[in-house]
Scaffold this motif. Structure first.
Motif, PDB file in Angstrom:
ATOM      1  N   LEU A   6     -14.649   2.179 -13.355  1.00 43.85           N
ATOM      2  CA  LEU A   6     -13.747   1.341 -12.914  1.00 43.85           C
ATOM      3  C   LEU A   6     -12.374   1.870 -13.498  1.00 43.85           C
ATOM      4  CD1 LEU A   6     -14.889  -2.248 -13.991  1.00 43.85           C
ATOM      5  CD2 LEU A   6     -14.738  -1.664 -11.766  1.00 43.85           C
ATOM      6  N   SER A   7     -12.189   2.469 -14.506  1.00 46.27           N
ATOM      7  CA  SER A   7     -11.163   3.222 -14.999  1.00 46.27           C
ATOM      8  C   SER A   7     -10.675   4.357 -14.266  1.00 46.27           C
ATOM      9  CB  SER A   7     -11.368   3.536 -16.612  1.00 46.27           C
ATOM     10  OG  SER A   7     -10.174   4.262 -16.937  1.00 46.27           O
ATOM     11  N   ALA A   8     -11.971   5.254 -13.837  1.00 41.77           N
ATOM     12  CA  ALA A   8     -11.587   6.533 -12.983  1.00 41.77           C
ATOM     13  C   ALA A   8     -10.938   5.839 -11.556  1.00 41.77           C
ATOM     14  CB  ALA A   8     -12.819   7.289 -12.817  1.00 41.77           C
ATOM     15  N   GLU A   9     -11.307   4.816 -10.987  1.00 42.64           N
ATOM     16  CA  GLU A   9     -10.794   4.537  -9.721  1.00 42.64           C
ATOM     17  C   GLU A   9      -9.439   3.933  -9.774  1.00 42.64           C
ATOM     18  OE1 GLU A   9     -13.400   1.034  -8.448  1.00 42.64           O
ATOM     19  OE2 GLU A   9     -15.012   2.069  -7.906  1.00 42.64           O
ATOM     20  N   GLN A  10      -9.036   3.483 -11.113  1.00 45.85           N
ATOM     21  CA  GLN A  10      -7.627   3.153 -11.237  1.00 45.85           C
ATOM     22  C   GLN A  10      -6.518   4.412 -11.190  1.00 45.85           C
ATOM     23  OE1 GLN A  10      -6.173   0.157 -11.210  1.00 45.85           O
ATOM     24  NE2 GLN A  10      -8.457  -0.298 -10.440  1.00 45.85           N
ATOM     25  N   TYR A  11      -7.200   5.704 -11.493  1.00 42.69           N
ATOM     26  CA  TYR A  11      -6.476   6.650 -11.623  1.00 42.69           C
ATOM     27  C   TYR A  11      -6.019   7.399 -10.116  1.00 42.69           C
ATOM     28  CZ  TYR A  11      -6.790   7.340 -16.739  1.00 42.69           C
ATOM     29  OH  TYR A  11      -6.998   7.047 -18.146  1.00 42.69           O
ATOM     30  N   LYS A  12      -6.832   6.811  -9.186  1.00 42.29           N
ATOM     31  CA  LYS A  12      -6.683   7.327  -7.813  1.00 42.29           C
ATOM     32  C   LYS A  12      -5.587   6.461  -7.322  1.00 42.29           C
ATOM     33  CE  LYS A  12     -11.500   8.586  -7.372  1.00 42.29           C
ATOM     34  NZ  LYS A  12     -13.041   8.076  -6.516  1.00 42.29           N
ATOM     35  N   LYS A  13      -5.189   5.222  -7.644  1.00 43.73           N
ATOM     36  CA  LYS A  13      -4.282   4.502  -6.871  1.00 43.73           C
ATOM     37  C   LYS A  13      -2.732   5.251  -7.133  1.00 43.73           C
ATOM     38  CE  LYS A  13      -7.150   1.196  -6.518  1.00 43.73           C
ATOM     39  NZ  LYS A  13      -7.694   0.748  -4.963  1.00 43.73           N
ATOM     40  N   SER A  14      -2.116   4.935  -6.196  1.00 43.63           N
ATOM     41  CA  SER A  14      -0.772   5.310  -6.082  1.00 43.63           C
ATOM     42  C   SER A  14       0.440   4.306  -5.658  1.00 43.63           C
ATOM     43  CB  SER A  14      -0.644   6.604  -4.980  1.00 43.63           C
ATOM     44  OG  SER A  14       0.617   7.117  -4.948  1.00 43.63           O
ATOM     45  N   SER A  15       1.717   4.580  -6.023  1.00 45.95           N
ATOM     46  CA  SER A  15       2.440   3.543  -5.737  1.00 45.95           C
ATOM     47  C   SER A  15       3.849   4.381  -5.507  1.00 45.95           C
ATOM     48  CB  SER A  15       3.026   2.547  -6.641  1.00 45.95           C
ATOM     49  OG  SER A  15       4.049   1.732  -6.697  1.00 45.95           O
ATOM     50  N   ASP A  16       4.730   3.875  -4.213  1.00 41.05           N
ATOM     51  CA  ASP A  16       5.902   4.586  -4.158  1.00 41.05           C
ATOM     52  C   ASP A  16       6.954   3.624  -3.618  1.00 41.05           C
ATOM     53  OD1 ASP A  16       7.967   6.599  -3.640  1.00 41.05           O
ATOM     54  OD2 ASP A  16       6.812   7.689  -2.023  1.00 41.05           O
ATOM     55  N   ARG A  17       8.333   3.979  -3.884  1.00 43.42           N
ATOM     56  CA  ARG A  17       9.199   3.129  -3.339  1.00 43.42           C
ATOM     57  C   ARG A  17      10.309   3.997  -2.327  1.00 43.42           C
ATOM     58  NH1 ARG A  17      10.389  -0.690  -7.635  1.00 43.42           N
ATOM     59  NH2 ARG A  17       8.844  -0.556  -9.337  1.00 43.42           N
ATOM     60  N   THR A  18      10.921   3.139  -1.496  1.00 41.32           N
ATOM     61  CA  THR A  18      11.554   3.867  -0.593  1.00 41.32           C
ATOM     62  C   THR A  18      12.961   2.715  -0.408  1.00 41.32           C
ATOM     63  OG1 THR A  18      11.807   4.561   1.894  1.00 41.32           O
ATOM     64  CG2 THR A  18      10.537   2.952   1.416  1.00 41.32           C
ATOM     65  N   THR A  19      14.190   3.307  -0.131  1.00 37.24           N
ATOM     66  CA  THR A  19      15.235   2.538   0.024  1.00 37.24           C
ATOM     67  C   THR A  19      15.795   2.616   1.443  1.00 37.24           C
ATOM     68  OG1 THR A  19      16.001   3.213  -2.270  1.00 37.24           O
ATOM     69  CG2 THR A  19      17.735   2.266  -0.886  1.00 37.24           C
ATOM     70  N   ILE A  20      15.734   1.125   1.895  1.00 38.41           N
ATOM     71  CA  ILE A  20      16.031   1.157   3.492  1.00 38.41           C
ATOM     72  C   ILE A  20      17.165  -0.029   3.398  1.00 38.41           C
ATOM     73  CG2 ILE A  20      15.346   0.156   5.692  1.00 38.41           C
ATOM     74  CD1 ILE A  20      14.077   2.832   4.857  1.00 38.41           C
ATOM     75  N   PRO A  21      18.424  -0.024   4.027  1.00 39.45           N
ATOM     76  CA  PRO A  21      19.279  -0.856   3.769  1.00 39.45           C
ATOM     77  C   PRO A  21      18.586  -2.177   4.334  1.00 39.45           C
ATOM     78  CG  PRO A  21      20.324   0.893   4.904  1.00 39.45           C
ATOM     79  CD  PRO A  21      18.567   1.415   4.714  1.00 39.45           C
ATOM     80  N   LYS A  22      19.246  -3.341   3.581  1.00 40.23           N
ATOM     81  CA  LYS A  22      18.770  -4.727   3.759  1.00 40.23           C
ATOM     82  C   LYS A  22      18.817  -5.228   5.187  1.00 40.23           C
ATOM     83  CE  LYS A  22      17.170  -8.541   2.092  1.00 40.23           C
ATOM     84  NZ  LYS A  22      15.709  -8.837   1.223  1.00 40.23           N
ATOM     85  N   ILE A  23      20.085  -4.676   6.008  1.00 39.05           N
ATOM     86  CA  ILE A  23      20.206  -5.165   7.278  1.00 39.05           C
ATOM     87  C   ILE A  23      18.881  -4.888   8.333  1.00 39.05           C
ATOM     88  CG2 ILE A  23      22.523  -5.423   7.341  1.00 39.05           C
ATOM     89  CD1 ILE A  23      22.681  -2.471   8.159  1.00 39.05           C
TER      90      ILE A  23
END
Length: 1308
Positions: free
Chosen positions: A228-245
């Motif tokens: 279970l711990s090894a599976e968590q290492y495979k997760k990823s997250s990213d952020r991107t900035t897009i104007p609110k409009i």
């Protein structure tokens, strides 16, 4: 530790964790059997993504291991037979001696081991059997469901096996994944591995997870945790900035684009809600999925950045909500129809500019739609003072009804000092004109005034039964209301201006007068009230004359209170109070009372000549002296006045008595047994002696004391006289106590007593002696006691002995009775004879034997008794001679009805008319000549009846009479005729009544209870028509009297039903109210409190729309019209209050909702209570449009505070949990086994996307292919093959001598 013979009743294998432990039907070795990996028959070894792989059937579906037993197992447990699947499983668990916690020798099923197993059974529900081996090892047989089996296995290992522990290092951020939702994953892991896993708490900084259990269980648990711990290492997250409009284009209408992106990429895309001014979009998931999702989001942004243009339009602020729509649905609709995003200014801003953003070609269409939505509803507020609102509504809502007819679809809401109109622009304009005219009229001609008044003045202002207020209302045409709220006490006057002015002046005058008045309660003993009032009210009248403006209220004797009330001007009330208390004090001082006993002969000396002495004493002592009247025997003189004066008057009166006579006391000895007789009943005898002897005092000793001395006190001569009378009376009592006894046989006592005690009373009156007969408790029943004076007792004894002698001399007598009457006397076990004997001193009566024609009846007994018995027998014979027998003809089919239950009815007739009634034998069907049935009577006798009963029983005018139809009545002729008529009246008739069909169900009642009770009460039979006929005719049958009574009862029931139906029609008035669906929950209240209170207060039924109703806004109110309209006004008032609240919708990921709500709603409830707002999460219907929408309702400031808290909580939870949430596990398919089958290409998949071969695969040497090859032979199937046709019971299966080939191929 090892597991042996781990068997399962269920045929399918069950994998516990990652296939490491299996429970199957076969006996398994200690190490699991490996499964052959399917191999492709495709040549080459490398393969390409488009090549079609071919596989061997035997490789994909390997045969089960061969059975090593020499012969097939016998019995139903043979492994070669298919078994019925069951939810119950069985597992054998073995604990070796070296791994046991204790090695104490125990017997089977006894000791501590048994107790522990029973406890585990109780906790888990699994059945456990324990066996102890010779080497101190333990074997457990566990039966139960899979979950019960795992729990029991873990508890057994913890209780009986030695425990080891191990620490595993895991990053703290992975703890929540190991725990799972609500700790469920951790509990499942503990059950499957039979271990105890301890994860550090949040406050503990340790990164070690401790696992305790058996070595094998620890290894399994550690492997799962690390995976279970090894599976968590495979997760990823990213952020991107897009104007609110540009966020609306990424999300799309109703989140369509966002959902599509997430489905295509498998990543989670978190776009901030429209209300949150953030440009950052967070994407989480697998690395490849996150990259793909980010690329697609940025592509949409770049595309819209190039294509988008903007246009701004000014729309009135109140119309913005029609552009937004319920929960933003209109904006989503515009985006869906035109592809243009509508940007609204913030709710707290005064800006009216709406910006449209989208492709240039679509802006024109979107602009048109925006204008249509904004102008679809017109909203206007009219200034109207709050007090005019009820006049605008009109009496019972008359004005609103008129407005609804003239201007349909216009919603009218009364606010604080305004009236808000919403609806179609044209109708709204009409409504404005109509309401403005009403408001102007009332503002010009009506007004109101508010007067602050002390609440204590209300009852005086209102008057008795509201007389004052009602008079002002009638005379001045004004409305006067008393308001008590928020600590203010006001009187509100509304109406015509002149009427309000005059009413205010009159009330103010009344208030000024009341403010100058004072009320005071004076506590005076109610015994003094009569003295305060005085003779004919003289004293109280004097006080009232002095203080004319003071009202003095003295309670009546029935009120039983001491409070005297004073009311009037303050100064006068205080003065009156002082004078009244002074008067009370004087009365109290002069009200001392004492009673002085003075002998009657001295009263005249106390009075004196012409009343001189008593007058002198009264004047000098200032007391009131009351003497008893001249004819009164009472000797007590009552003195009233001041205490010292009363005592002085008492001394002077007693002095007069003492000077005139010498008072003495003397004692007389009398035996105590004579006290009661000397005192007499109620003390009358001793009172007469005291009165006769000048009123002397005679006192007897107490019953407790054994003294025989009676004390006499009074004047000397009177004492001597009383003493002589007492001694004489005592001597008389002594002489009158002479006693003697007489013996007589017990059966003769009744002759001595006589009828009703006449004989013994005659002896008592003649002699004066008292004669006592033995009671039931006495043992000697023959002794009769005589008490009295000696000579009286002797006389009574002589008379009694003479009577006894006569009784002892028994004589015989005879009386002639015709033999035809003998049966009457001896019938019913001689009841009549026993009665005659008891009434006449036990005389013996003997009738001649049956069969003899003798008429002599013999009597034995005392002479007087024989004569009395003769007389009684002759009276009975005379009655029998006068008897006759008449016949009444009633059809035999009605005899049972006439007799009644157990002959009750006919017994009543025989008892009432003293006759005998004999019913014929039902089998006697011979006709009676010369008789025929005519309306219930006998044709030709002149006794036919003309009643209704006869009409119902006759078949025709001359029905032949049978023997079984003739009933005979015996008795006196007049009584026989009366009994005959009574029988005819019992013949049932049948009448048809018209009863409305609607009432039939009420008459029948639940399960026929009402109609059964009705028939039992009125003794009739009621027949109702079948429901499908819908007939009003009801048939009632019974006796004429009962039918008439039932008919009257039914008519009364019809009358009540019609009245009730009219009332139901009035109660069925339905009023429909259009209320926005979002207010429905508030109208219901928590647990229905609000709506139940509305129903109870107004006595109406309020129905809210159901889920399947087409119009979810309509609320129906059912009840009386006035009450329904009052309930409608109350609902509109509640809705009006709710509409004034601020409302804001925010976007929060739907997966975060449960976290914000908390366990049983605790978290969200605390936010609601802290910030005084209402928070609504999307329902199942709302979730289809926007599942992320959360609505906050309340005051504007509170809504903003609550919004910040909710968004902060959502952001924290999304960051901590949702970003690292693992993807849902995908179910394994056949393609999962094909990984790498195409060769060692390095990608690990046959195809390029997802690892699945889109072209499928080829399977060779399958059984169906073999069948095709063998089809040419067209041979019939071999029924002797056990493989093709297995037996369900192995015991009866023949064993083949040589193996038979199966169509499925050779057995491996």
């Amino acid at each position: 530790m090892e597991e042996s013979n781990a068997t399962s009743i269920e045929q399918q294998p069950i994998a516990l964790i990652n296939g490491q432990e299996q429970v199957s039907n076969e006996q398994q070795p200690s190490s699991p059997t490996s499964v052959a990996t399917p191999t492709s028959t495709n040549s080459g070894g490398t393969g390409t993504g488009n090549a079609t792989a071919a596989f061997s059937y035997d490789d994909l579906f390997p045969a089960l291991p061969a059975n090593t037993s020499a012969a097939p197992l016998s019995g139903p447990s043979s492994s070669s037979l298919a078994r019925v699947t069951s939810s119950q499983k069985t597992q054998v668990l073995h604990v070796p001696c070296e791994e046991r916690k204790s090695t104490e020798s125990e017997k089977f099923g006894e000791g501590e081991s048994k107790r522990i197993c029973q406890q585990i059974t109780k906790e888990t529900g699994a059945q456990i059997e324990i066996v102890s081996g010779k080497n101190q090892s333990l074997t457990f047989l566990i039966k139960g469901k899979q979950s019960e089996l795992l729990d029991a296995r873990r508890k057994i290992l913890m209780s009986f096996s030695t425990q080891a522990s191990r620490q595993v290092t895991v990053p703290r951020e992975h703890y929540r994944v190991i725990l799972g939702k609500g700790g469920q994953r951790l509990r499942d892991l503990e059950r499957l591995t039979s271990t105890r896993i301890n994860i550090p708490s949040q406050g503990d900084e340790s990164e070690f997870i401790t696992i305790a259990g058996t070595k094998e269980g620890i290894e399994k648990a550690e492997q799962e945790i690390r995976q279970l711990s090894a599976e968590q290492y495979k997760k990823s997250s990213d952020r991107t900035t897009i104007p609110k409009i540009y966020h609306p284009f990424i999300v799309g209408p109703y989140s369509e684009n966002l959902n599509k992106l997430q489905e295509e990429t498998g990543a989670k895309i978190n776009v901030p809600p429209q209300q949150v001014q953030k440009d950052e979009i967070i994407i989480s998931g697998e690395k490849d999925a996150v990259a793909a999702a980010k690329a697609k989001v940025e592509a949409i942004y770049k595309e819209m950045e190039k294509k988008c243009s903007t246009v701004s339009v000014e729309v009135a602020k109140p119309q913005h909500r029609y552009v937004i729509g319920p929960k933003g649905s209109t904006i989503a609709e515009i985006l869906q129809r035109t592809g243009v995003s509508v940007e609204m200014p913030p709710n707290d801003s005064n800006l009216e500019t709406i910006t449209l953003r989208g492709p240039q070609v679509a802006l024109g269409n979107a602009l048109t739609v925006v204008y249509q939505k904004a102008n679809s509803v017109k909203s206007v507020e009219i200034n109207a003072p709050h007090w005019i609102h009820k006049y605008v509504i009109g009496r019972k809502g008359a004005n609103m009804k008129q407005l609804e007819e003239d201007c349909p679809n216009v919603n009218v809401n009364c606010l604080e000092d305004k009236i808000k109109l919403e609806g179609d622009p044209e109708n709204v304009d009409k409504a404005i004109s109509y309401l403005t005219e009403i408001i102007r009229n009332y503002e010009e001609n009506f007004t109101f005034e508010v007067m602050t008044v002390n609440p204590s003045y209300y009852k005086h202002i209102i008057g008795k039964a509201g007389s004052n207020v009602n008079r002002l209302k009638d005379e001045l045409k004004v409305n006067i209301n008393i308001e008590e709220r928020e600590g203010q006490n006001n009187i509100r006057i509304e109406g015509p201006k002149e009427g309000v002015r005059l009413a205010q002046l009159e009330l103010q005058e009344k208030i000024d007068k009341l403010e100058n008045e004072k009320s005071k309660d004076v506590i005076i003993d109610r015994r003094l009230h009569r003295s305060i009032i005085g003779a004919k009210g003289e004293k109280i009248r004097e006080v009232k004359d002095r203080y004319r403006q003071v009202t003095i209220t003295i309670p009546t004797p029935q009120e039983n209170t001491d409070i005297v009330k004073l009311r009037g001007p303050k100064e006068d009330v205080d003065k009156c109070h002082k004078d009244l208390m002074k008067l009370v004090k004087e009365i109290q001082e002069s009200s001392h009372i004492i009673e002085v006993p003075i002998f009657k002969q001295f009263h005249k000396f106390v009075i004196g000549k012409g009343g001189a002495n008593i007058k002198k004493i009264r004047d000098e002592t200032q007391t009131k002296i009351d003497l008893p009247a001249e004819g009164d025997t009472n000797e007590v003189i009552v003195i009233t006045g001041k205490k010292e004066n009363v005592l002085e008057a008492k001394e002077r009166i007693q002095k007069i008595q003492n000077e005139l006579s010498d008072i003495v006391s003397e004692e007389v000895q009398i035996p105590p047994k004579y006290y009661n007789s000397i005192i007499g009943t109620g003390g009358k005898l001793i009172s007469s002696i005291m009165e006769e002897c000048g009123g002397v005092s005679i006192k007897f000793p107490n019953s407790d004391s054994k003294s025989d001395k009676v004390t006499i006190r009074g004047p000397k001569d009177d004492v001597e006289k009383a003493k002589g009378q007492l001694l004489e009376l005592a001597n008389e009592r002594q002489l009158a106590s002479f006693t003697t006894e007489v013996r007589a046989k017990q059966q003769h006592h009744k002759f001595l007593i006589g009828k009703n005690g006449a004989s013994i009373r005659k002896i008592r009156d003649a002699t004066g002696a008292r004669i006592i007969f033995p009671s039931n408790e006495d043992t000697d029943k023959e002794v009769i006691t005589i008490i009295g004076k000696e000579d009286s007792v002797k006389k009574a004894k002589e008379q009694l002995e003479a009577i006894i002698k006569e009784c002892d001399e028994v004589t015989e007598g005879e009386v002639a009775v015709d033999p035809k009457h003998h049966k009457h006397f001896v019938a019913k076990r001689g009841l009549i004879l026993h009665r005659i004997a008891e009434e006449n001193g036990g005389v013996m009566i003997s009738f001649p034997r049956a069969g003899t024609n003798s008429d002599k009846v013999t009597l034995k007994g005392a002479k007087d008794c024989i004569e009395a018995a003769k007389q009684r027998i002759e009276e009975i014979v005379a009655d029998l001679e006068a008897q006759t027998t008449i016949e009444v003809v009633i059809p035999q089919r009605q005899h049972r009805t006439i007799m009644g239950a157990r002959g009750f009815k006919v017994q009543q007739v025989t008892s009432e008319y003293d006759v005998q009634i004999k019913f014929p034998d039902r089998d006697a069907t011979e006709p009676v000549e010369g008789l025929s049935l005519t309306n219930g009577g006998v044709n030709g006798e002149g006794e036919g009846q003309d009643g209704e009963a006869g009409e119902s029983s006759a078949v025709d005018g001359a029905e032949p009479v049978r023997q079984c139809d003739v009933i005979r009545i015996t008795g006196r002729i007049d009584k026989c005729e009366a009994a005959k008529q009574a029988l005819l009246d019992l013949i049932p008739i049948e009448e048809e009544l018209s009863v409305p069909f609607d009432l039939h169900r009420t008459i029948i009642g639940p399960r026929g209870a009402n109609v059964r009770q009705f028939m039992s009460k009125h003794d009739v039979h009621v027949e109702l028509p079948p429901s499908e006929l819908k007939s009003d005719i009801i048939k009632v049958s019974g006796t004429p009297a009962h039918v008439a009574e039932a008919k009257e009862a039914l008519e009364k029931m019809i009358e009540d039903f019609e009245a009730d139906r009219a009332d139901r029609e009035l109660r069925s008035f339905v009023l429909q109210l259009d209320v926005d669906q979002e207010y429905h929950s508030k109208l219901i209240g928590r647990h229905g409190a609000v709506i139940n209170k509305l129903r109870a207060d107004h006595d109406v039924n309020i129905s809210l729309p159901k889920r399947d109703d087409p119009n979810q806004r309509i609320i129906s109110i059912t009840g009386y019209q006035a009450k329904a309209e009052a309930a409608r006004d109350a609902i509109l008032e509640i809705v009006g209050d709710l509409q004034t609240l601020h409302r804001e919708v925010i976007e929060i990921d739907t997966r975060v909702h449960s976290h914000i709500i908390g366990h049983r709603g605790r978290t969200i409830r605390k936010i609601i209570e802290d910030y005084k707002v209402d928070i609504k999460f999307p329902s199942s219907d709302d979730a289809q449009n926007n599942p992320n929408a959360v609505t906050i309702i309340g005051k504007e400031e509170d809504v903003e505070n609550a919004k910040d808290v909710l968004l902060s909580m959502a952001e924290d939870y999304e960051r901590d949990y949702l970003e690292n949430l693992p993807p849902s596990p995908q179910p394994q398919t056949v393609g999962a086994f094909l990984t790498g089958a195409g060769g060692n290409s390095g990608s690990g998949a046959v195809g390029g996307s997802g690892g699945a071969n889109e072209n499928g695969f080829i399977m060779k040497d399958a059984p169906w292919e073999k069948q095709k090859q063998q089809a040419k032979n067209l041979t019939a199937p071999n029924t002797q093959s056990q493989e093709d046709f297995p037996h369900f019971a192995a015991g009866g299966a023949p064993v083949a001598t040589a193996p038979i080939t199966s169509v499925w191929g050779p057995k491996n």
